[in-house]
Scaffold this motif. Structure first.
Motif, PDB file in Angstrom:
ATOM      1  N   MET A   1      -9.353   3.295  -2.294  1.00  0.00           N
ATOM      2  CA  MET A   1      -9.766   4.203  -1.293  1.00  0.00           C
ATOM      3  C   MET A   1      -8.465   5.037  -1.079  1.00  0.00           C
ATOM      4  O   MET A   1      -8.580   6.112  -0.455  1.00  0.00           O
ATOM      5  N   LEU A   2      -7.227   4.438  -1.137  1.00  0.00           N
ATOM      6  CA  LEU A   2      -6.182   5.090  -1.037  1.00  0.00           C
ATOM      7  C   LEU A   2      -5.824   6.188  -1.961  1.00  0.00           C
ATOM      8  O   LEU A   2      -5.015   7.290  -1.348  1.00  0.00           O
ATOM      9  N   LEU A   3      -6.357   6.218  -3.151  1.00  0.00           N
ATOM     10  CA  LEU A   3      -6.298   7.264  -4.150  1.00  0.00           C
ATOM     11  C   LEU A   3      -6.668   8.574  -3.619  1.00  0.00           C
ATOM     12  O   LEU A   3      -5.897   9.629  -3.882  1.00  0.00           O
TER      13      LEU A   3
ATOM     14  N   SER B   1       0.824  -1.241   0.030  1.00  0.00           N
ATOM     15  CA  SER B   1       0.044   0.127   0.092  1.00  0.00           C
ATOM     16  C   SER B   1       0.835   1.327  -0.068  1.00  0.00           C
ATOM     17  O   SER B   1       0.435   2.217  -0.778  1.00  0.00           O
ATOM     18  N   LEU B   2       2.076   1.103   0.813  1.00  0.00           N
ATOM     19  CA  LEU B   2       3.025   2.382   0.746  1.00  0.00           C
ATOM     20  C   LEU B   2       3.613   2.744  -0.559  1.00  0.00           C
ATOM     21  O   LEU B   2       3.705   3.715  -1.360  1.00  0.00           O
ATOM     22  N   ASN B   3       3.888   1.298  -1.291  1.00  0.00           N
ATOM     23  CA  ASN B   3       4.473   1.426  -2.453  1.00  0.00           C
ATOM     24  C   ASN B   3       3.575   2.036  -3.666  1.00  0.00           C
ATOM     25  O   ASN B   3       3.817   2.797  -4.525  1.00  0.00           O
TER      26      ASN B   3
ATOM     27  N   THR C   1     -13.911   3.097   6.663  1.00  0.00           N
ATOM     28  CA  THR C   1     -14.631   3.577   5.803  1.00  0.00           C
ATOM     29  C   THR C   1     -13.640   4.774   4.909  1.00  0.00           C
ATOM     30  O   THR C   1     -12.791   5.439   5.558  1.00  0.00           O
ATOM     31  N   GLY C   2     -13.990   4.541   3.513  1.00  0.00           N
ATOM     32  CA  GLY C   2     -13.057   5.553   2.689  1.00  0.00           C
ATOM     33  C   GLY C   2     -13.913   5.839   1.517  1.00  0.00           C
ATOM     34  O   GLY C   2     -15.061   5.266   1.316  1.00  0.00           O
ATOM     35  N   ILE C   3     -13.388   6.706   0.860  1.00  0.00           N
ATOM     36  CA  ILE C   3     -14.023   6.984  -0.533  1.00  0.00           C
ATOM     37  C   ILE C   3     -13.315   6.283  -1.536  1.00  0.00           C
ATOM     38  O   ILE C   3     -12.153   6.554  -2.105  1.00  0.00           O
ATOM     39  N   SER C   4     -14.238   5.372  -2.358  1.00  0.00           N
ATOM     40  CA  SER C   4     -13.730   4.570  -3.235  1.00  0.00           C
ATOM     41  C   SER C   4     -13.801   5.318  -4.635  1.00  0.00           C
ATOM     42  O   SER C   4     -14.833   5.694  -5.041  1.00  0.00           O
TER      43      SER C   4
ATOM     44  N   SER D   1     -19.107   5.415  -9.396  1.00  0.00           N
ATOM     45  CA  SER D   1     -17.758   5.814  -9.769  1.00  0.00           C
ATOM     46  C   SER D   1     -17.017   6.394  -8.822  1.00  0.00           C
ATOM     47  O   SER D   1     -16.030   6.336  -8.453  1.00  0.00           O
ATOM     48  N   ILE D   2     -17.932   7.211  -7.913  1.00  0.00           N
ATOM     49  CA  ILE D   2     -17.031   7.860  -6.517  1.00  0.00           C
ATOM     50  C   ILE D   2     -18.173   7.338  -5.517  1.00  0.00           C
ATOM     51  O   ILE D   2     -19.310   7.828  -5.538  1.00  0.00           O
ATOM     52  N   LEU D   3     -17.737   6.639  -4.432  1.00  0.00           N
ATOM     53  CA  LEU D   3     -18.685   5.960  -3.461  1.00  0.00           C
ATOM     54  C   LEU D   3     -17.921   5.974  -2.168  1.00  0.00           C
ATOM     55  O   LEU D   3     -16.832   5.384  -2.031  1.00  0.00           O
ATOM     56  N   ARG D   4     -18.530   6.505  -1.108  1.00  0.00           N
ATOM     57  CA  ARG D   4     -18.218   6.269   0.210  1.00  0.00           C
ATOM     58  C   ARG D   4     -18.821   5.258   0.729  1.00  0.00           C
ATOM     59  O   ARG D   4     -19.852   4.861   0.848  1.00  0.00           O
TER      60      ARG D   4
END
Length: 454
Positions: free
Chosen positions: A226-228, A83-85, A285-288, A273-276
């Protein structure tokens, strides 16, 4: 007897003809009255002016370089090596510089993610932008009749608009609205709402405040989609003062010409396309951001410009588009539909800084030059994606460069969850002198543009 019947027949025919003429004449008069009424209402419609706007510039202590961001992510202990990479690869391709801003809460080790910190972040941005706007316009808060705030993720109770009322002790008769969950296009949607309210409230000022909250949106899991959002969003906000007073035309910067909103929420691909949501753990929880995001943006943009083009494009451009569209539909599906040249309709393009890939796609669709896309690219480099406020940092760049001249037409384009595309067209009422402007770019505009091609 036959002559009598003939006379009666002639009389009836004449009566029918007379009534037909009367009905036709009546319809003509009704049509004329309707045309005059529509023309009068359009002429009578109040003009909406943008008196001025202010973009918030965070304190230097909140500057976060790409390396600082990656180190802060590592120090949380929440992310796996892969995930860091992944985040490092995204940051390398992001188009960011090393002076974007994040809130204090995310610079701490470990990050202090809570409602108190989220509120502190939002208050500093909102009040900072409004204070600067009041200074620029020499306005008093008691002269403002309408307040509209927007923030997609942070939804406190009382609302953000109530937060503004409480902080500035505004009169109880103020009209307040708070928009949530509408993504990066919410800032332009708020302008459209303000325009509609100013059409029915005479001699009024409307304050629009747009921001996003990183503290409450931060994701501490390992789902790549979600990391995006962690990698792309940064602190920012703006305050805009609108007026329908004719006397303000002399001191205002811009006149609002068109607002167009396109919604593709009926299509599942666009909607999702954009979903929490929760990730695979069902606890974080995150924004996908899905792989269909770029396609969704393309669909929404094409639908939007099809509507806007009728109002802004030269007639010849419209005829080229319509003729190729009809030829493709009815004669030959291989014919390529003509893409209108919007460079003939606008002098400046303020495109949402969603990300380098989004900018590249819009540049391709609209056929823009690197010079025309420069304000958006430089804003992404310097401030990152500040969500709904980003198009105002882009316009501020144009002003700081001394590019805005009287009569220039400005096109703002933003995308948001749903999926939505919102566009607004302004006309400059005067030359904007960068020397006399309070601007987030003022003290460093000489350093731009920079090369972001790598």
């Amino acid at each position: 007897m036959f002559s009598t019947l003939s006379i009666v027949g002639d009389y009836l025919n004449n009566q029918i003809l007379f009534k037909s003429c009367n009905i036709f004449s009546l319809l003509q008069w009704c049509g004329l009255i309707a045309f005059i009424a529509i023309f009068y209402l359009k002429k009578k419609q109040k003009k909406v002016y943008l008196v001025d706007f202010a973009c918030y510039k965070p304190y230097a202590k909140c500057i976060c370089s790409k390396e600082m961001f990656l180190n802060a992510s590592k120090c949380t202990g929440q992310f796996k090596d892969e995930s860091l990479n992944f985040q490092r690869k995204i940051m390398d391709k992001s188009g960011f510089g090393d002076k974007t801003y994040v809130p204090d809460s995310l610079l701490k080790v470990p990050p202090n993610i809570c409602t108190i910190e989220a509120r502190k972040e939002t208050e500093s941005v909102i009040f900072g932008a409004i204070d600067e706007l009041l200074l620029k316009t020499k306005m008093k808060v008691e002269d403002i009749e309408i307040i509209i705030t927007n923030c997609c993720i942070f939804n406190p109770t009382p609302s953000l608009s109530a937060m503004v009322v409480n902080h500035y002790k505004i009169n109880h008769q103020i009209l307040c609205y708070n928009l949530n969950g509408m993504g990066c296009s919410a800032g332009l949607i708020a302008i459209d709402l303000a325009k509609q309210l100013l059409q029915v409230h005479s001699n009024s000022y409307a304050l629009v405040v747009s921001t996003e909250n990183l503290t409450s949106a931060w994701y501490l899991g390992n789902n790549r989609s979600m990391l995006l959002s962690n990698c792309l969003f940064r602190v920012g906000g703006t305050a805009i003062l609108l007026s329908n007073l004719s006397s303000d035309s002399r001191r205002s910067k811009y006149h609002l010409k068109h607002t167009v909103r396109t919604h593709k929420g009926s299509q599942d691909i666009c909607y999702n396309s954009i979903l929490r949501r929760e990730d695979e753990t069902n606890t974080i929880t995150g924004i996908s951001l899905s792989k269909d995001l770029l396609n969704s943006a393309g669909f929404a943009l094409k639908a939007n410009i099809s509507t806007l083009g009728k109002s802004v494009l030269p007639l010849l451009e419209q005829l080229k588009y319509v003729s190729t569209f009809l030829a493709k539909k009815y004669f030959n599906t291989r014919i390529k539909v003509y893409t209108p040249d919007f460079k003939l309709a606008f002098e400046h393009f303020c495109i949402h800084t969603g990300g380098k890939a989004v900018q590249d796609e819009i540049q391709k669709v609209l056929g823009l030059s690197d010079y025309q896309l420069e304000p958006s690219r430089m804003t992404l480099y310097r401030y990152g994606n500040t969500s709904s406020s980003s198009v105002w940092y882009v316009l501020a760049y144009c002003e700081a460069k001394g590019r805005i001249k009287k009569g220039d037409r400005i096109w703002q384009i933003a995308f948001g969850s749903g999926f939505k595309c919102s566009t607004i067209v302004w006309c400059a009422l005067r030359n904007v002198d960068p020397i006399n402007e309070i601007n987030p770019w003022s003290d460093e505009i000489h350093e731009f543009p920079v090369d972001v091609s790598s």
